[in-house]
Design a protein around this motif. Sequence first.
Motif, mmCIF file in Angstrom:
data_model
loop_
_atom_site.group_PDB
_atom_site.id
_atom_site.type_symbol
_atom_site.label_atom_id
_atom_site.label_comp_id
_atom_site.label_asym_id
_atom_site.label_seq_id
_atom_site.Cartn_x
_atom_site.Cartn_y
_atom_site.Cartn_z
ATOM 1 N N THR A 319 0.847 -1.192 0.000
ATOM 2 C CA THR A 319 0.000 0.000 0.000
ATOM 3 C C THR A 319 0.882 1.241 0.000
ATOM 4 O O THR A 319 1.792 1.357 0.815
ATOM 5 N N ILE A 320 0.617 2.142 -0.934
ATOM 6 C CA ILE A 320 1.326 3.429 -0.979
ATOM 7 C C ILE A 320 0.269 4.499 -0.743
ATOM 8 O O ILE A 320 -0.606 4.716 -1.584
ATOM 9 N N GLU A 321 0.329 5.157 0.401
ATOM 10 C CA GLU A 321 -0.707 6.138 0.728
ATOM 11 C C GLU A 321 -0.492 7.448 -0.031
ATOM 12 O O GLU A 321 0.555 7.679 -0.634
ATOM 13 N N GLU A 322 -1.512 8.314 0.093
ATOM 14 C CA GLU A 322 -1.494 9.572 -0.621
ATOM 15 C C GLU A 322 -0.275 10.414 -0.216
ATOM 16 O O GLU A 322 0.062 10.509 0.959
ATOM 17 N N GLY A 323 0.352 10.998 -1.191
ATOM 18 C CA GLY A 323 1.471 11.891 -0.901
ATOM 19 C C GLY A 323 2.781 11.170 -0.638
ATOM 20 O O GLY A 323 3.818 11.821 -0.498
ATOM 21 N N ALA A 324 2.755 9.853 -0.538
ATOM 22 C CA ALA A 324 4.008 9.116 -0.351
ATOM 23 C C ALA A 324 4.722 9.014 -1.692
ATOM 24 O O ALA A 324 4.088 9.024 -2.744
ATOM 25 N N VAL A 325 6.050 8.930 -1.633
ATOM 26 C CA VAL A 325 6.838 8.856 -2.861
ATOM 27 C C VAL A 325 7.776 7.653 -2.775
ATOM 28 O O VAL A 325 8.469 7.473 -1.785
ATOM 29 N N VAL A 326 7.759 6.830 -3.825
ATOM 30 C CA VAL A 326 8.676 5.697 -3.882
ATOM 31 C C VAL A 326 9.435 5.780 -5.189
ATOM 32 O O VAL A 326 8.815 5.794 -6.260
ATOM 33 N N ARG A 327 10.743 5.909 -5.125
ATOM 34 C CA ARG A 327 11.497 5.896 -6.378
ATOM 35 C C ARG A 327 12.773 5.073 -6.250
ATOM 36 O O ARG A 327 13.364 4.987 -5.193
ATOM 37 N N TYR A 328 13.147 4.459 -7.361
ATOM 38 C CA TYR A 328 14.355 3.635 -7.424
ATOM 39 C C TYR A 328 14.402 2.654 -6.255
ATOM 40 O O TYR A 328 15.422 2.518 -5.586
ATOM 41 N N SER A 329 13.278 2.000 -5.978
ATOM 42 C CA SER A 329 13.233 1.132 -4.807
ATOM 43 C C SER A 329 12.524 -0.183 -5.096
ATOM 44 O O SER A 329 11.786 -0.313 -6.074
ATOM 45 N N ILE A 330 12.760 -1.147 -4.206
ATOM 46 C CA ILE A 330 12.121 -2.448 -4.268
ATOM 47 C C ILE A 330 11.291 -2.572 -2.996
ATOM 48 O O ILE A 330 11.838 -2.458 -1.897
ATOM 49 N N VAL A 331 10.001 -2.810 -3.111
ATOM 50 C CA VAL A 331 9.154 -2.921 -1.921
ATOM 51 C C VAL A 331 8.496 -4.300 -1.934
ATOM 52 O O VAL A 331 7.728 -4.630 -2.838
ATOM 53 N N MET A 332 8.792 -5.103 -0.908
ATOM 54 C CA MET A 332 8.353 -6.503 -0.885
ATOM 55 C C MET A 332 6.939 -6.649 -0.312
ATOM 56 O O MET A 332 6.387 -5.701 0.230
ATOM 57 N N PRO A 333 6.334 -7.864 -0.413
ATOM 58 C CA PRO A 333 4.897 -8.021 -0.143
ATOM 59 C C PRO A 333 4.406 -7.483 1.200
ATOM 60 O O PRO A 333 5.067 -7.636 2.224
ATOM 61 N N GLY A 334 3.227 -6.888 1.171
ATOM 62 C CA GLY A 334 2.512 -6.531 2.393
ATOM 63 C C GLY A 334 2.979 -5.276 3.093
ATOM 64 O O GLY A 334 2.437 -4.889 4.123
ATOM 65 N N THR A 335 3.984 -4.604 2.523
ATOM 66 C CA THR A 335 4.509 -3.402 3.196
ATOM 67 C C THR A 335 3.591 -2.206 2.970
ATOM 68 O O THR A 335 2.943 -2.080 1.931
ATOM 69 N N VAL A 336 3.512 -1.338 3.989
ATOM 70 C CA VAL A 336 2.682 -0.138 3.901
ATOM 71 C C VAL A 336 3.585 1.088 3.979
ATOM 72 O O VAL A 336 4.389 1.222 4.903
ATOM 73 N N ILE A 337 3.446 1.971 3.004
ATOM 74 C CA ILE A 337 4.202 3.225 3.030
ATOM 75 C C ILE A 337 3.188 4.340 3.212
ATOM 76 O O ILE A 337 2.334 4.578 2.347
ATOM 77 N N LYS A 338 3.233 4.971 4.371
ATOM 78 C CA LYS A 338 2.158 5.884 4.759
ATOM 79 C C LYS A 338 2.314 7.268 4.157
ATOM 80 O O LYS A 338 3.343 7.602 3.579
ATOM 81 N N ALA A 339 1.273 8.074 4.366
ATOM 82 C CA ALA A 339 1.183 9.385 3.740
ATOM 83 C C ALA A 339 2.446 10.208 3.962
ATOM 84 O O ALA A 339 2.965 10.277 5.074
ATOM 85 N N GLY A 340 2.909 10.824 2.918
ATOM 86 C CA GLY A 340 4.018 11.766 3.038
ATOM 87 C C GLY A 340 5.391 11.138 3.195
ATOM 88 O O GLY A 340 6.391 11.853 3.233
ATOM 89 N N ALA A 341 5.471 9.833 3.308
ATOM 90 C CA ALA A 341 6.783 9.199 3.470
ATOM 91 C C ALA A 341 7.510 9.168 2.128
ATOM 92 O O ALA A 341 6.882 9.162 1.073
ATOM 93 N N VAL A 342 8.835 9.150 2.202
ATOM 94 C CA VAL A 342 9.640 9.064 0.986
ATOM 95 C C VAL A 342 10.553 7.848 1.103
ATOM 96 O O VAL A 342 11.226 7.666 2.115
ATOM 97 N N VAL A 343 10.534 6.992 0.081
ATOM 98 C CA VAL A 343 11.433 5.840 0.049
ATOM 99 C C VAL A 343 12.192 5.917 -1.261
ATOM 100 O O VAL A 343 11.585 5.899 -2.335
ATOM 101 N N GLU A 344 13.510 6.074 -1.193
ATOM 102 C CA GLU A 344 14.279 6.151 -2.442
ATOM 103 C C GLU A 344 15.561 5.350 -2.310
ATOM 104 O O GLU A 344 16.148 5.264 -1.240
ATOM 105 N N TYR A 345 15.978 4.740 -3.401
ATOM 106 C CA TYR A 345 17.191 3.919 -3.427
ATOM 107 C C TYR A 345 17.213 2.983 -2.223
ATOM 108 O O TYR A 345 18.119 3.009 -1.403
ATOM 109 N N ALA A 346 16.154 2.194 -2.106
ATOM 110 C CA ALA A 346 16.032 1.343 -0.928
ATOM 111 C C ALA A 346 15.432 0.000 -1.298
ATOM 112 O O ALA A 346 14.777 -0.144 -2.324
ATOM 113 N N ILE A 347 15.670 -0.983 -0.438
ATOM 114 C CA ILE A 347 14.957 -2.257 -0.502
ATOM 115 C C ILE A 347 14.203 -2.385 0.807
ATOM 116 O O ILE A 347 14.799 -2.332 1.880
ATOM 117 N N VAL A 348 12.886 -2.493 0.735
ATOM 118 C CA VAL A 348 12.081 -2.638 1.948
ATOM 119 C C VAL A 348 11.508 -4.055 1.937
ATOM 120 O O VAL A 348 10.800 -4.436 1.007
#
Lengths: 406, 371
Positions: A319-348
């Motif tokens: 789940t990627i909530e409103e306003g969250a940004v994910v770039r150049y990243s790998i996000v594995m099953p079931g992870t939640v990225i909440k509003a306004g969070a930024v995930v970049e160059y990462a493996i979650v």
Amino acid sequence: MTKKTECLAMLLAGGQGSRLGILTKNIAKPAVPYGGKYRIIDFPLSNCINSGIDTVGVLTQYQPLELNSYLGNGAAWDLDRMNGGVHVLSPYQQIKGTAWYKGTANAIYQNIHFIDRYNPEYVAVLSGDHIYKMDYAKMLEYHKEKNAACTIAMLEVPWEEASRFGLMFVEPDGSISEFEEKPKNPRSNKASMGVYIFTWSKLRQYLIDDENDPTSGNDFGHNVIPAMHSAGERMFAYQFDGYWKDVGTIDSLWEANLDLLNPKVDLDLSDDKWKIYSQSPVAPPHFISDKAAVENSMISEGCEIHGEVDYSILFSNVTIEEGAVVRYSIVMPGTVIKAGAVVEYAIVAENAVIAENAHVGDSPEAMADDLDNWGIAVIGEKVTIGKGAKVNAKDMIDTDVEGEAK
Amino acid sequence: MRASNVLGIIYASVDDDRISELTAVRTIGSVPFAGRYRLIDFALSNMVNAGISAVGVSTKSNYRSLMDHLGAGKPWDLSRKRDGLTILPPFDLAGNGGVSRTRIEALHAMLNYMGHSNKDYVLLADANVVATIDYEALMDGHLKSGADITIAYKHGKKPNLPDIMSFAFGDGDRITRAVVLDNSPEEKDYSLNVLFMKRALLERLVSEALTAGATEFERDVINANCEKLYIRGAKIDGFACTIDSLQTYYDVSMKLVQGQYKGLFQKDLPVYTKVRDDMPAIYGTKSKASNSLIADGCIIKGTVENSILFRGVYVAEGAVVKNSVVMQDSYISEGASVNCAVLDKNVVIKPNKALSGAATCPLFIGKDVTV
């Protein structure tokens, strides 16, 4: 009465993959998720079934629980068979004592009776750590044509990387004249892919000899292959050209995932004739809301996207909530990225939570004057990164990080 | 309720003719829906989620695609040594001349199968109802109430089908009257055609009806027994829609993309379907997608808005798909645009072609057609 098996595969899946750090804390390397819905082991398994090999022994040792339950009875790969199919082979107790697999060769040695049950002509020994699509049937044809005792799949790698591999010197007729294991100054760029086909009667004897040699490290690359070579067995290299990647490190895992988004990379997972099978999650199609902006990404079923996703791979049920940004990243099953969070160059990893306005990772541009400290940030499974918290580039986080005080 | 003592029966071919566009090549149960499912998946998954392990699927015609979809029942965990999934092909009652046409005849044809099941209860459901219903709660409620028959119903606009009953209630949940020929426009309590009762009762009712020469299940079995039997209505408040036309099919699909998909896909009541082993969907550099449900295997380089894309759909650069349902492996070429349309499987829209229907009258393009 059982039918004779022409070629059986032994898949080495016991490796820890310690260079993947917290990603392999609870799972073996072949079980590491890859490419939005797969695990690394899906590639050799799918290659087997697509090549007509329907008997596969999977040798497990390190953290086998996840891998065992993932493999199940093999139905996902069409490997639930009356004769053959997939068999998980773990170390076991014997009259002379309990023995872990001491090395790759010893792992096969301890399962000689499993192989003998199928009485195969040939045995393919595969590694469970690589991403590639390969027709083992063609390699087997080559092995038969050359009347070889051992055929090793070989790939030409860039010279600057050659020193990381086991290298071979190949004669014009394809026979191997010399081996060199990870030399400092490589004189060849023909690297072994960790894919072997043996004539079983030959290999069987060398495994027994190797086991009887107390000085041996019981390893294919270091012991068995050199022994066969110095005894003058017919050994051939089989050239492979196509995509092949060892996902042994965080950087290579990240790269290999993003390779899927690069149209120039020769790894097409949409090819109906060479499907990569996996245990599919039970999830509806993914939903893209009117607040979402998705470009250049791979997104799996069950995801719910309200934020911005660019150049990333999202596994199922993310789940990627409103306003969250994910770039150049790998996000594995079931992870939640909440509003306004930024995930970049990462493996979650799986089932993590990145809380509101947290920031994970940094872009190399932002750290241009400190590039030595730049790297992919990694968040472990079930970890919560608190509200507004910052995780730096190259960090590996496997415990919860508190957010700002309320 | 011990669900292992329940036999599930699904009518896979109800009112096929009402949505003839989509059922020209298949039966209603195998009509593709919601990006990766077939209509029958919903009733089947509801049964499996309730713990039912024996399910018979009744068919009438064009059921090849249904058999292909269901196979041995593995994706629903119904490939069993004991019980499991049984496809019931149409049954020609000796001397009857032709396959069973009415619901009573269809049930009569199944009596033999039901008898062999050794289950004390039966749960009947229709494949044209898209719903996530907790059948376990429904069966528990039935036992607690002491009712003879429980029928799930919903309040709203009655679907335009000849075999949907609307109910009048007496005290509490007891149904006192069930009528089918009532198409006045106001909202009603109408049947979702999910029935639960003892097998022995169903066998008796069907045999009696057949002996009396009755033809309509709703009128001659349910309504005729409202006094003698305690027929109970169980109200369903969640997502439940009966597909009675292409228009409804389209409207329900649009409801899903407007955010209602969560009512249909609940975390603890998963919907199972046959897997296809596609790669995840890929978005290109110039893609724009919003308010859409997109399945695995899609490649999106153009624009997608308010739409459902099934597995393996290709939207080329500069192509625009709006307010539409695009089924498996269809291909929308460069610069083409599709608006308010339902595209069946393997449709190809050639470059720069523009197609548009209206929200109140969606355009339909049949299977394997190139535009």
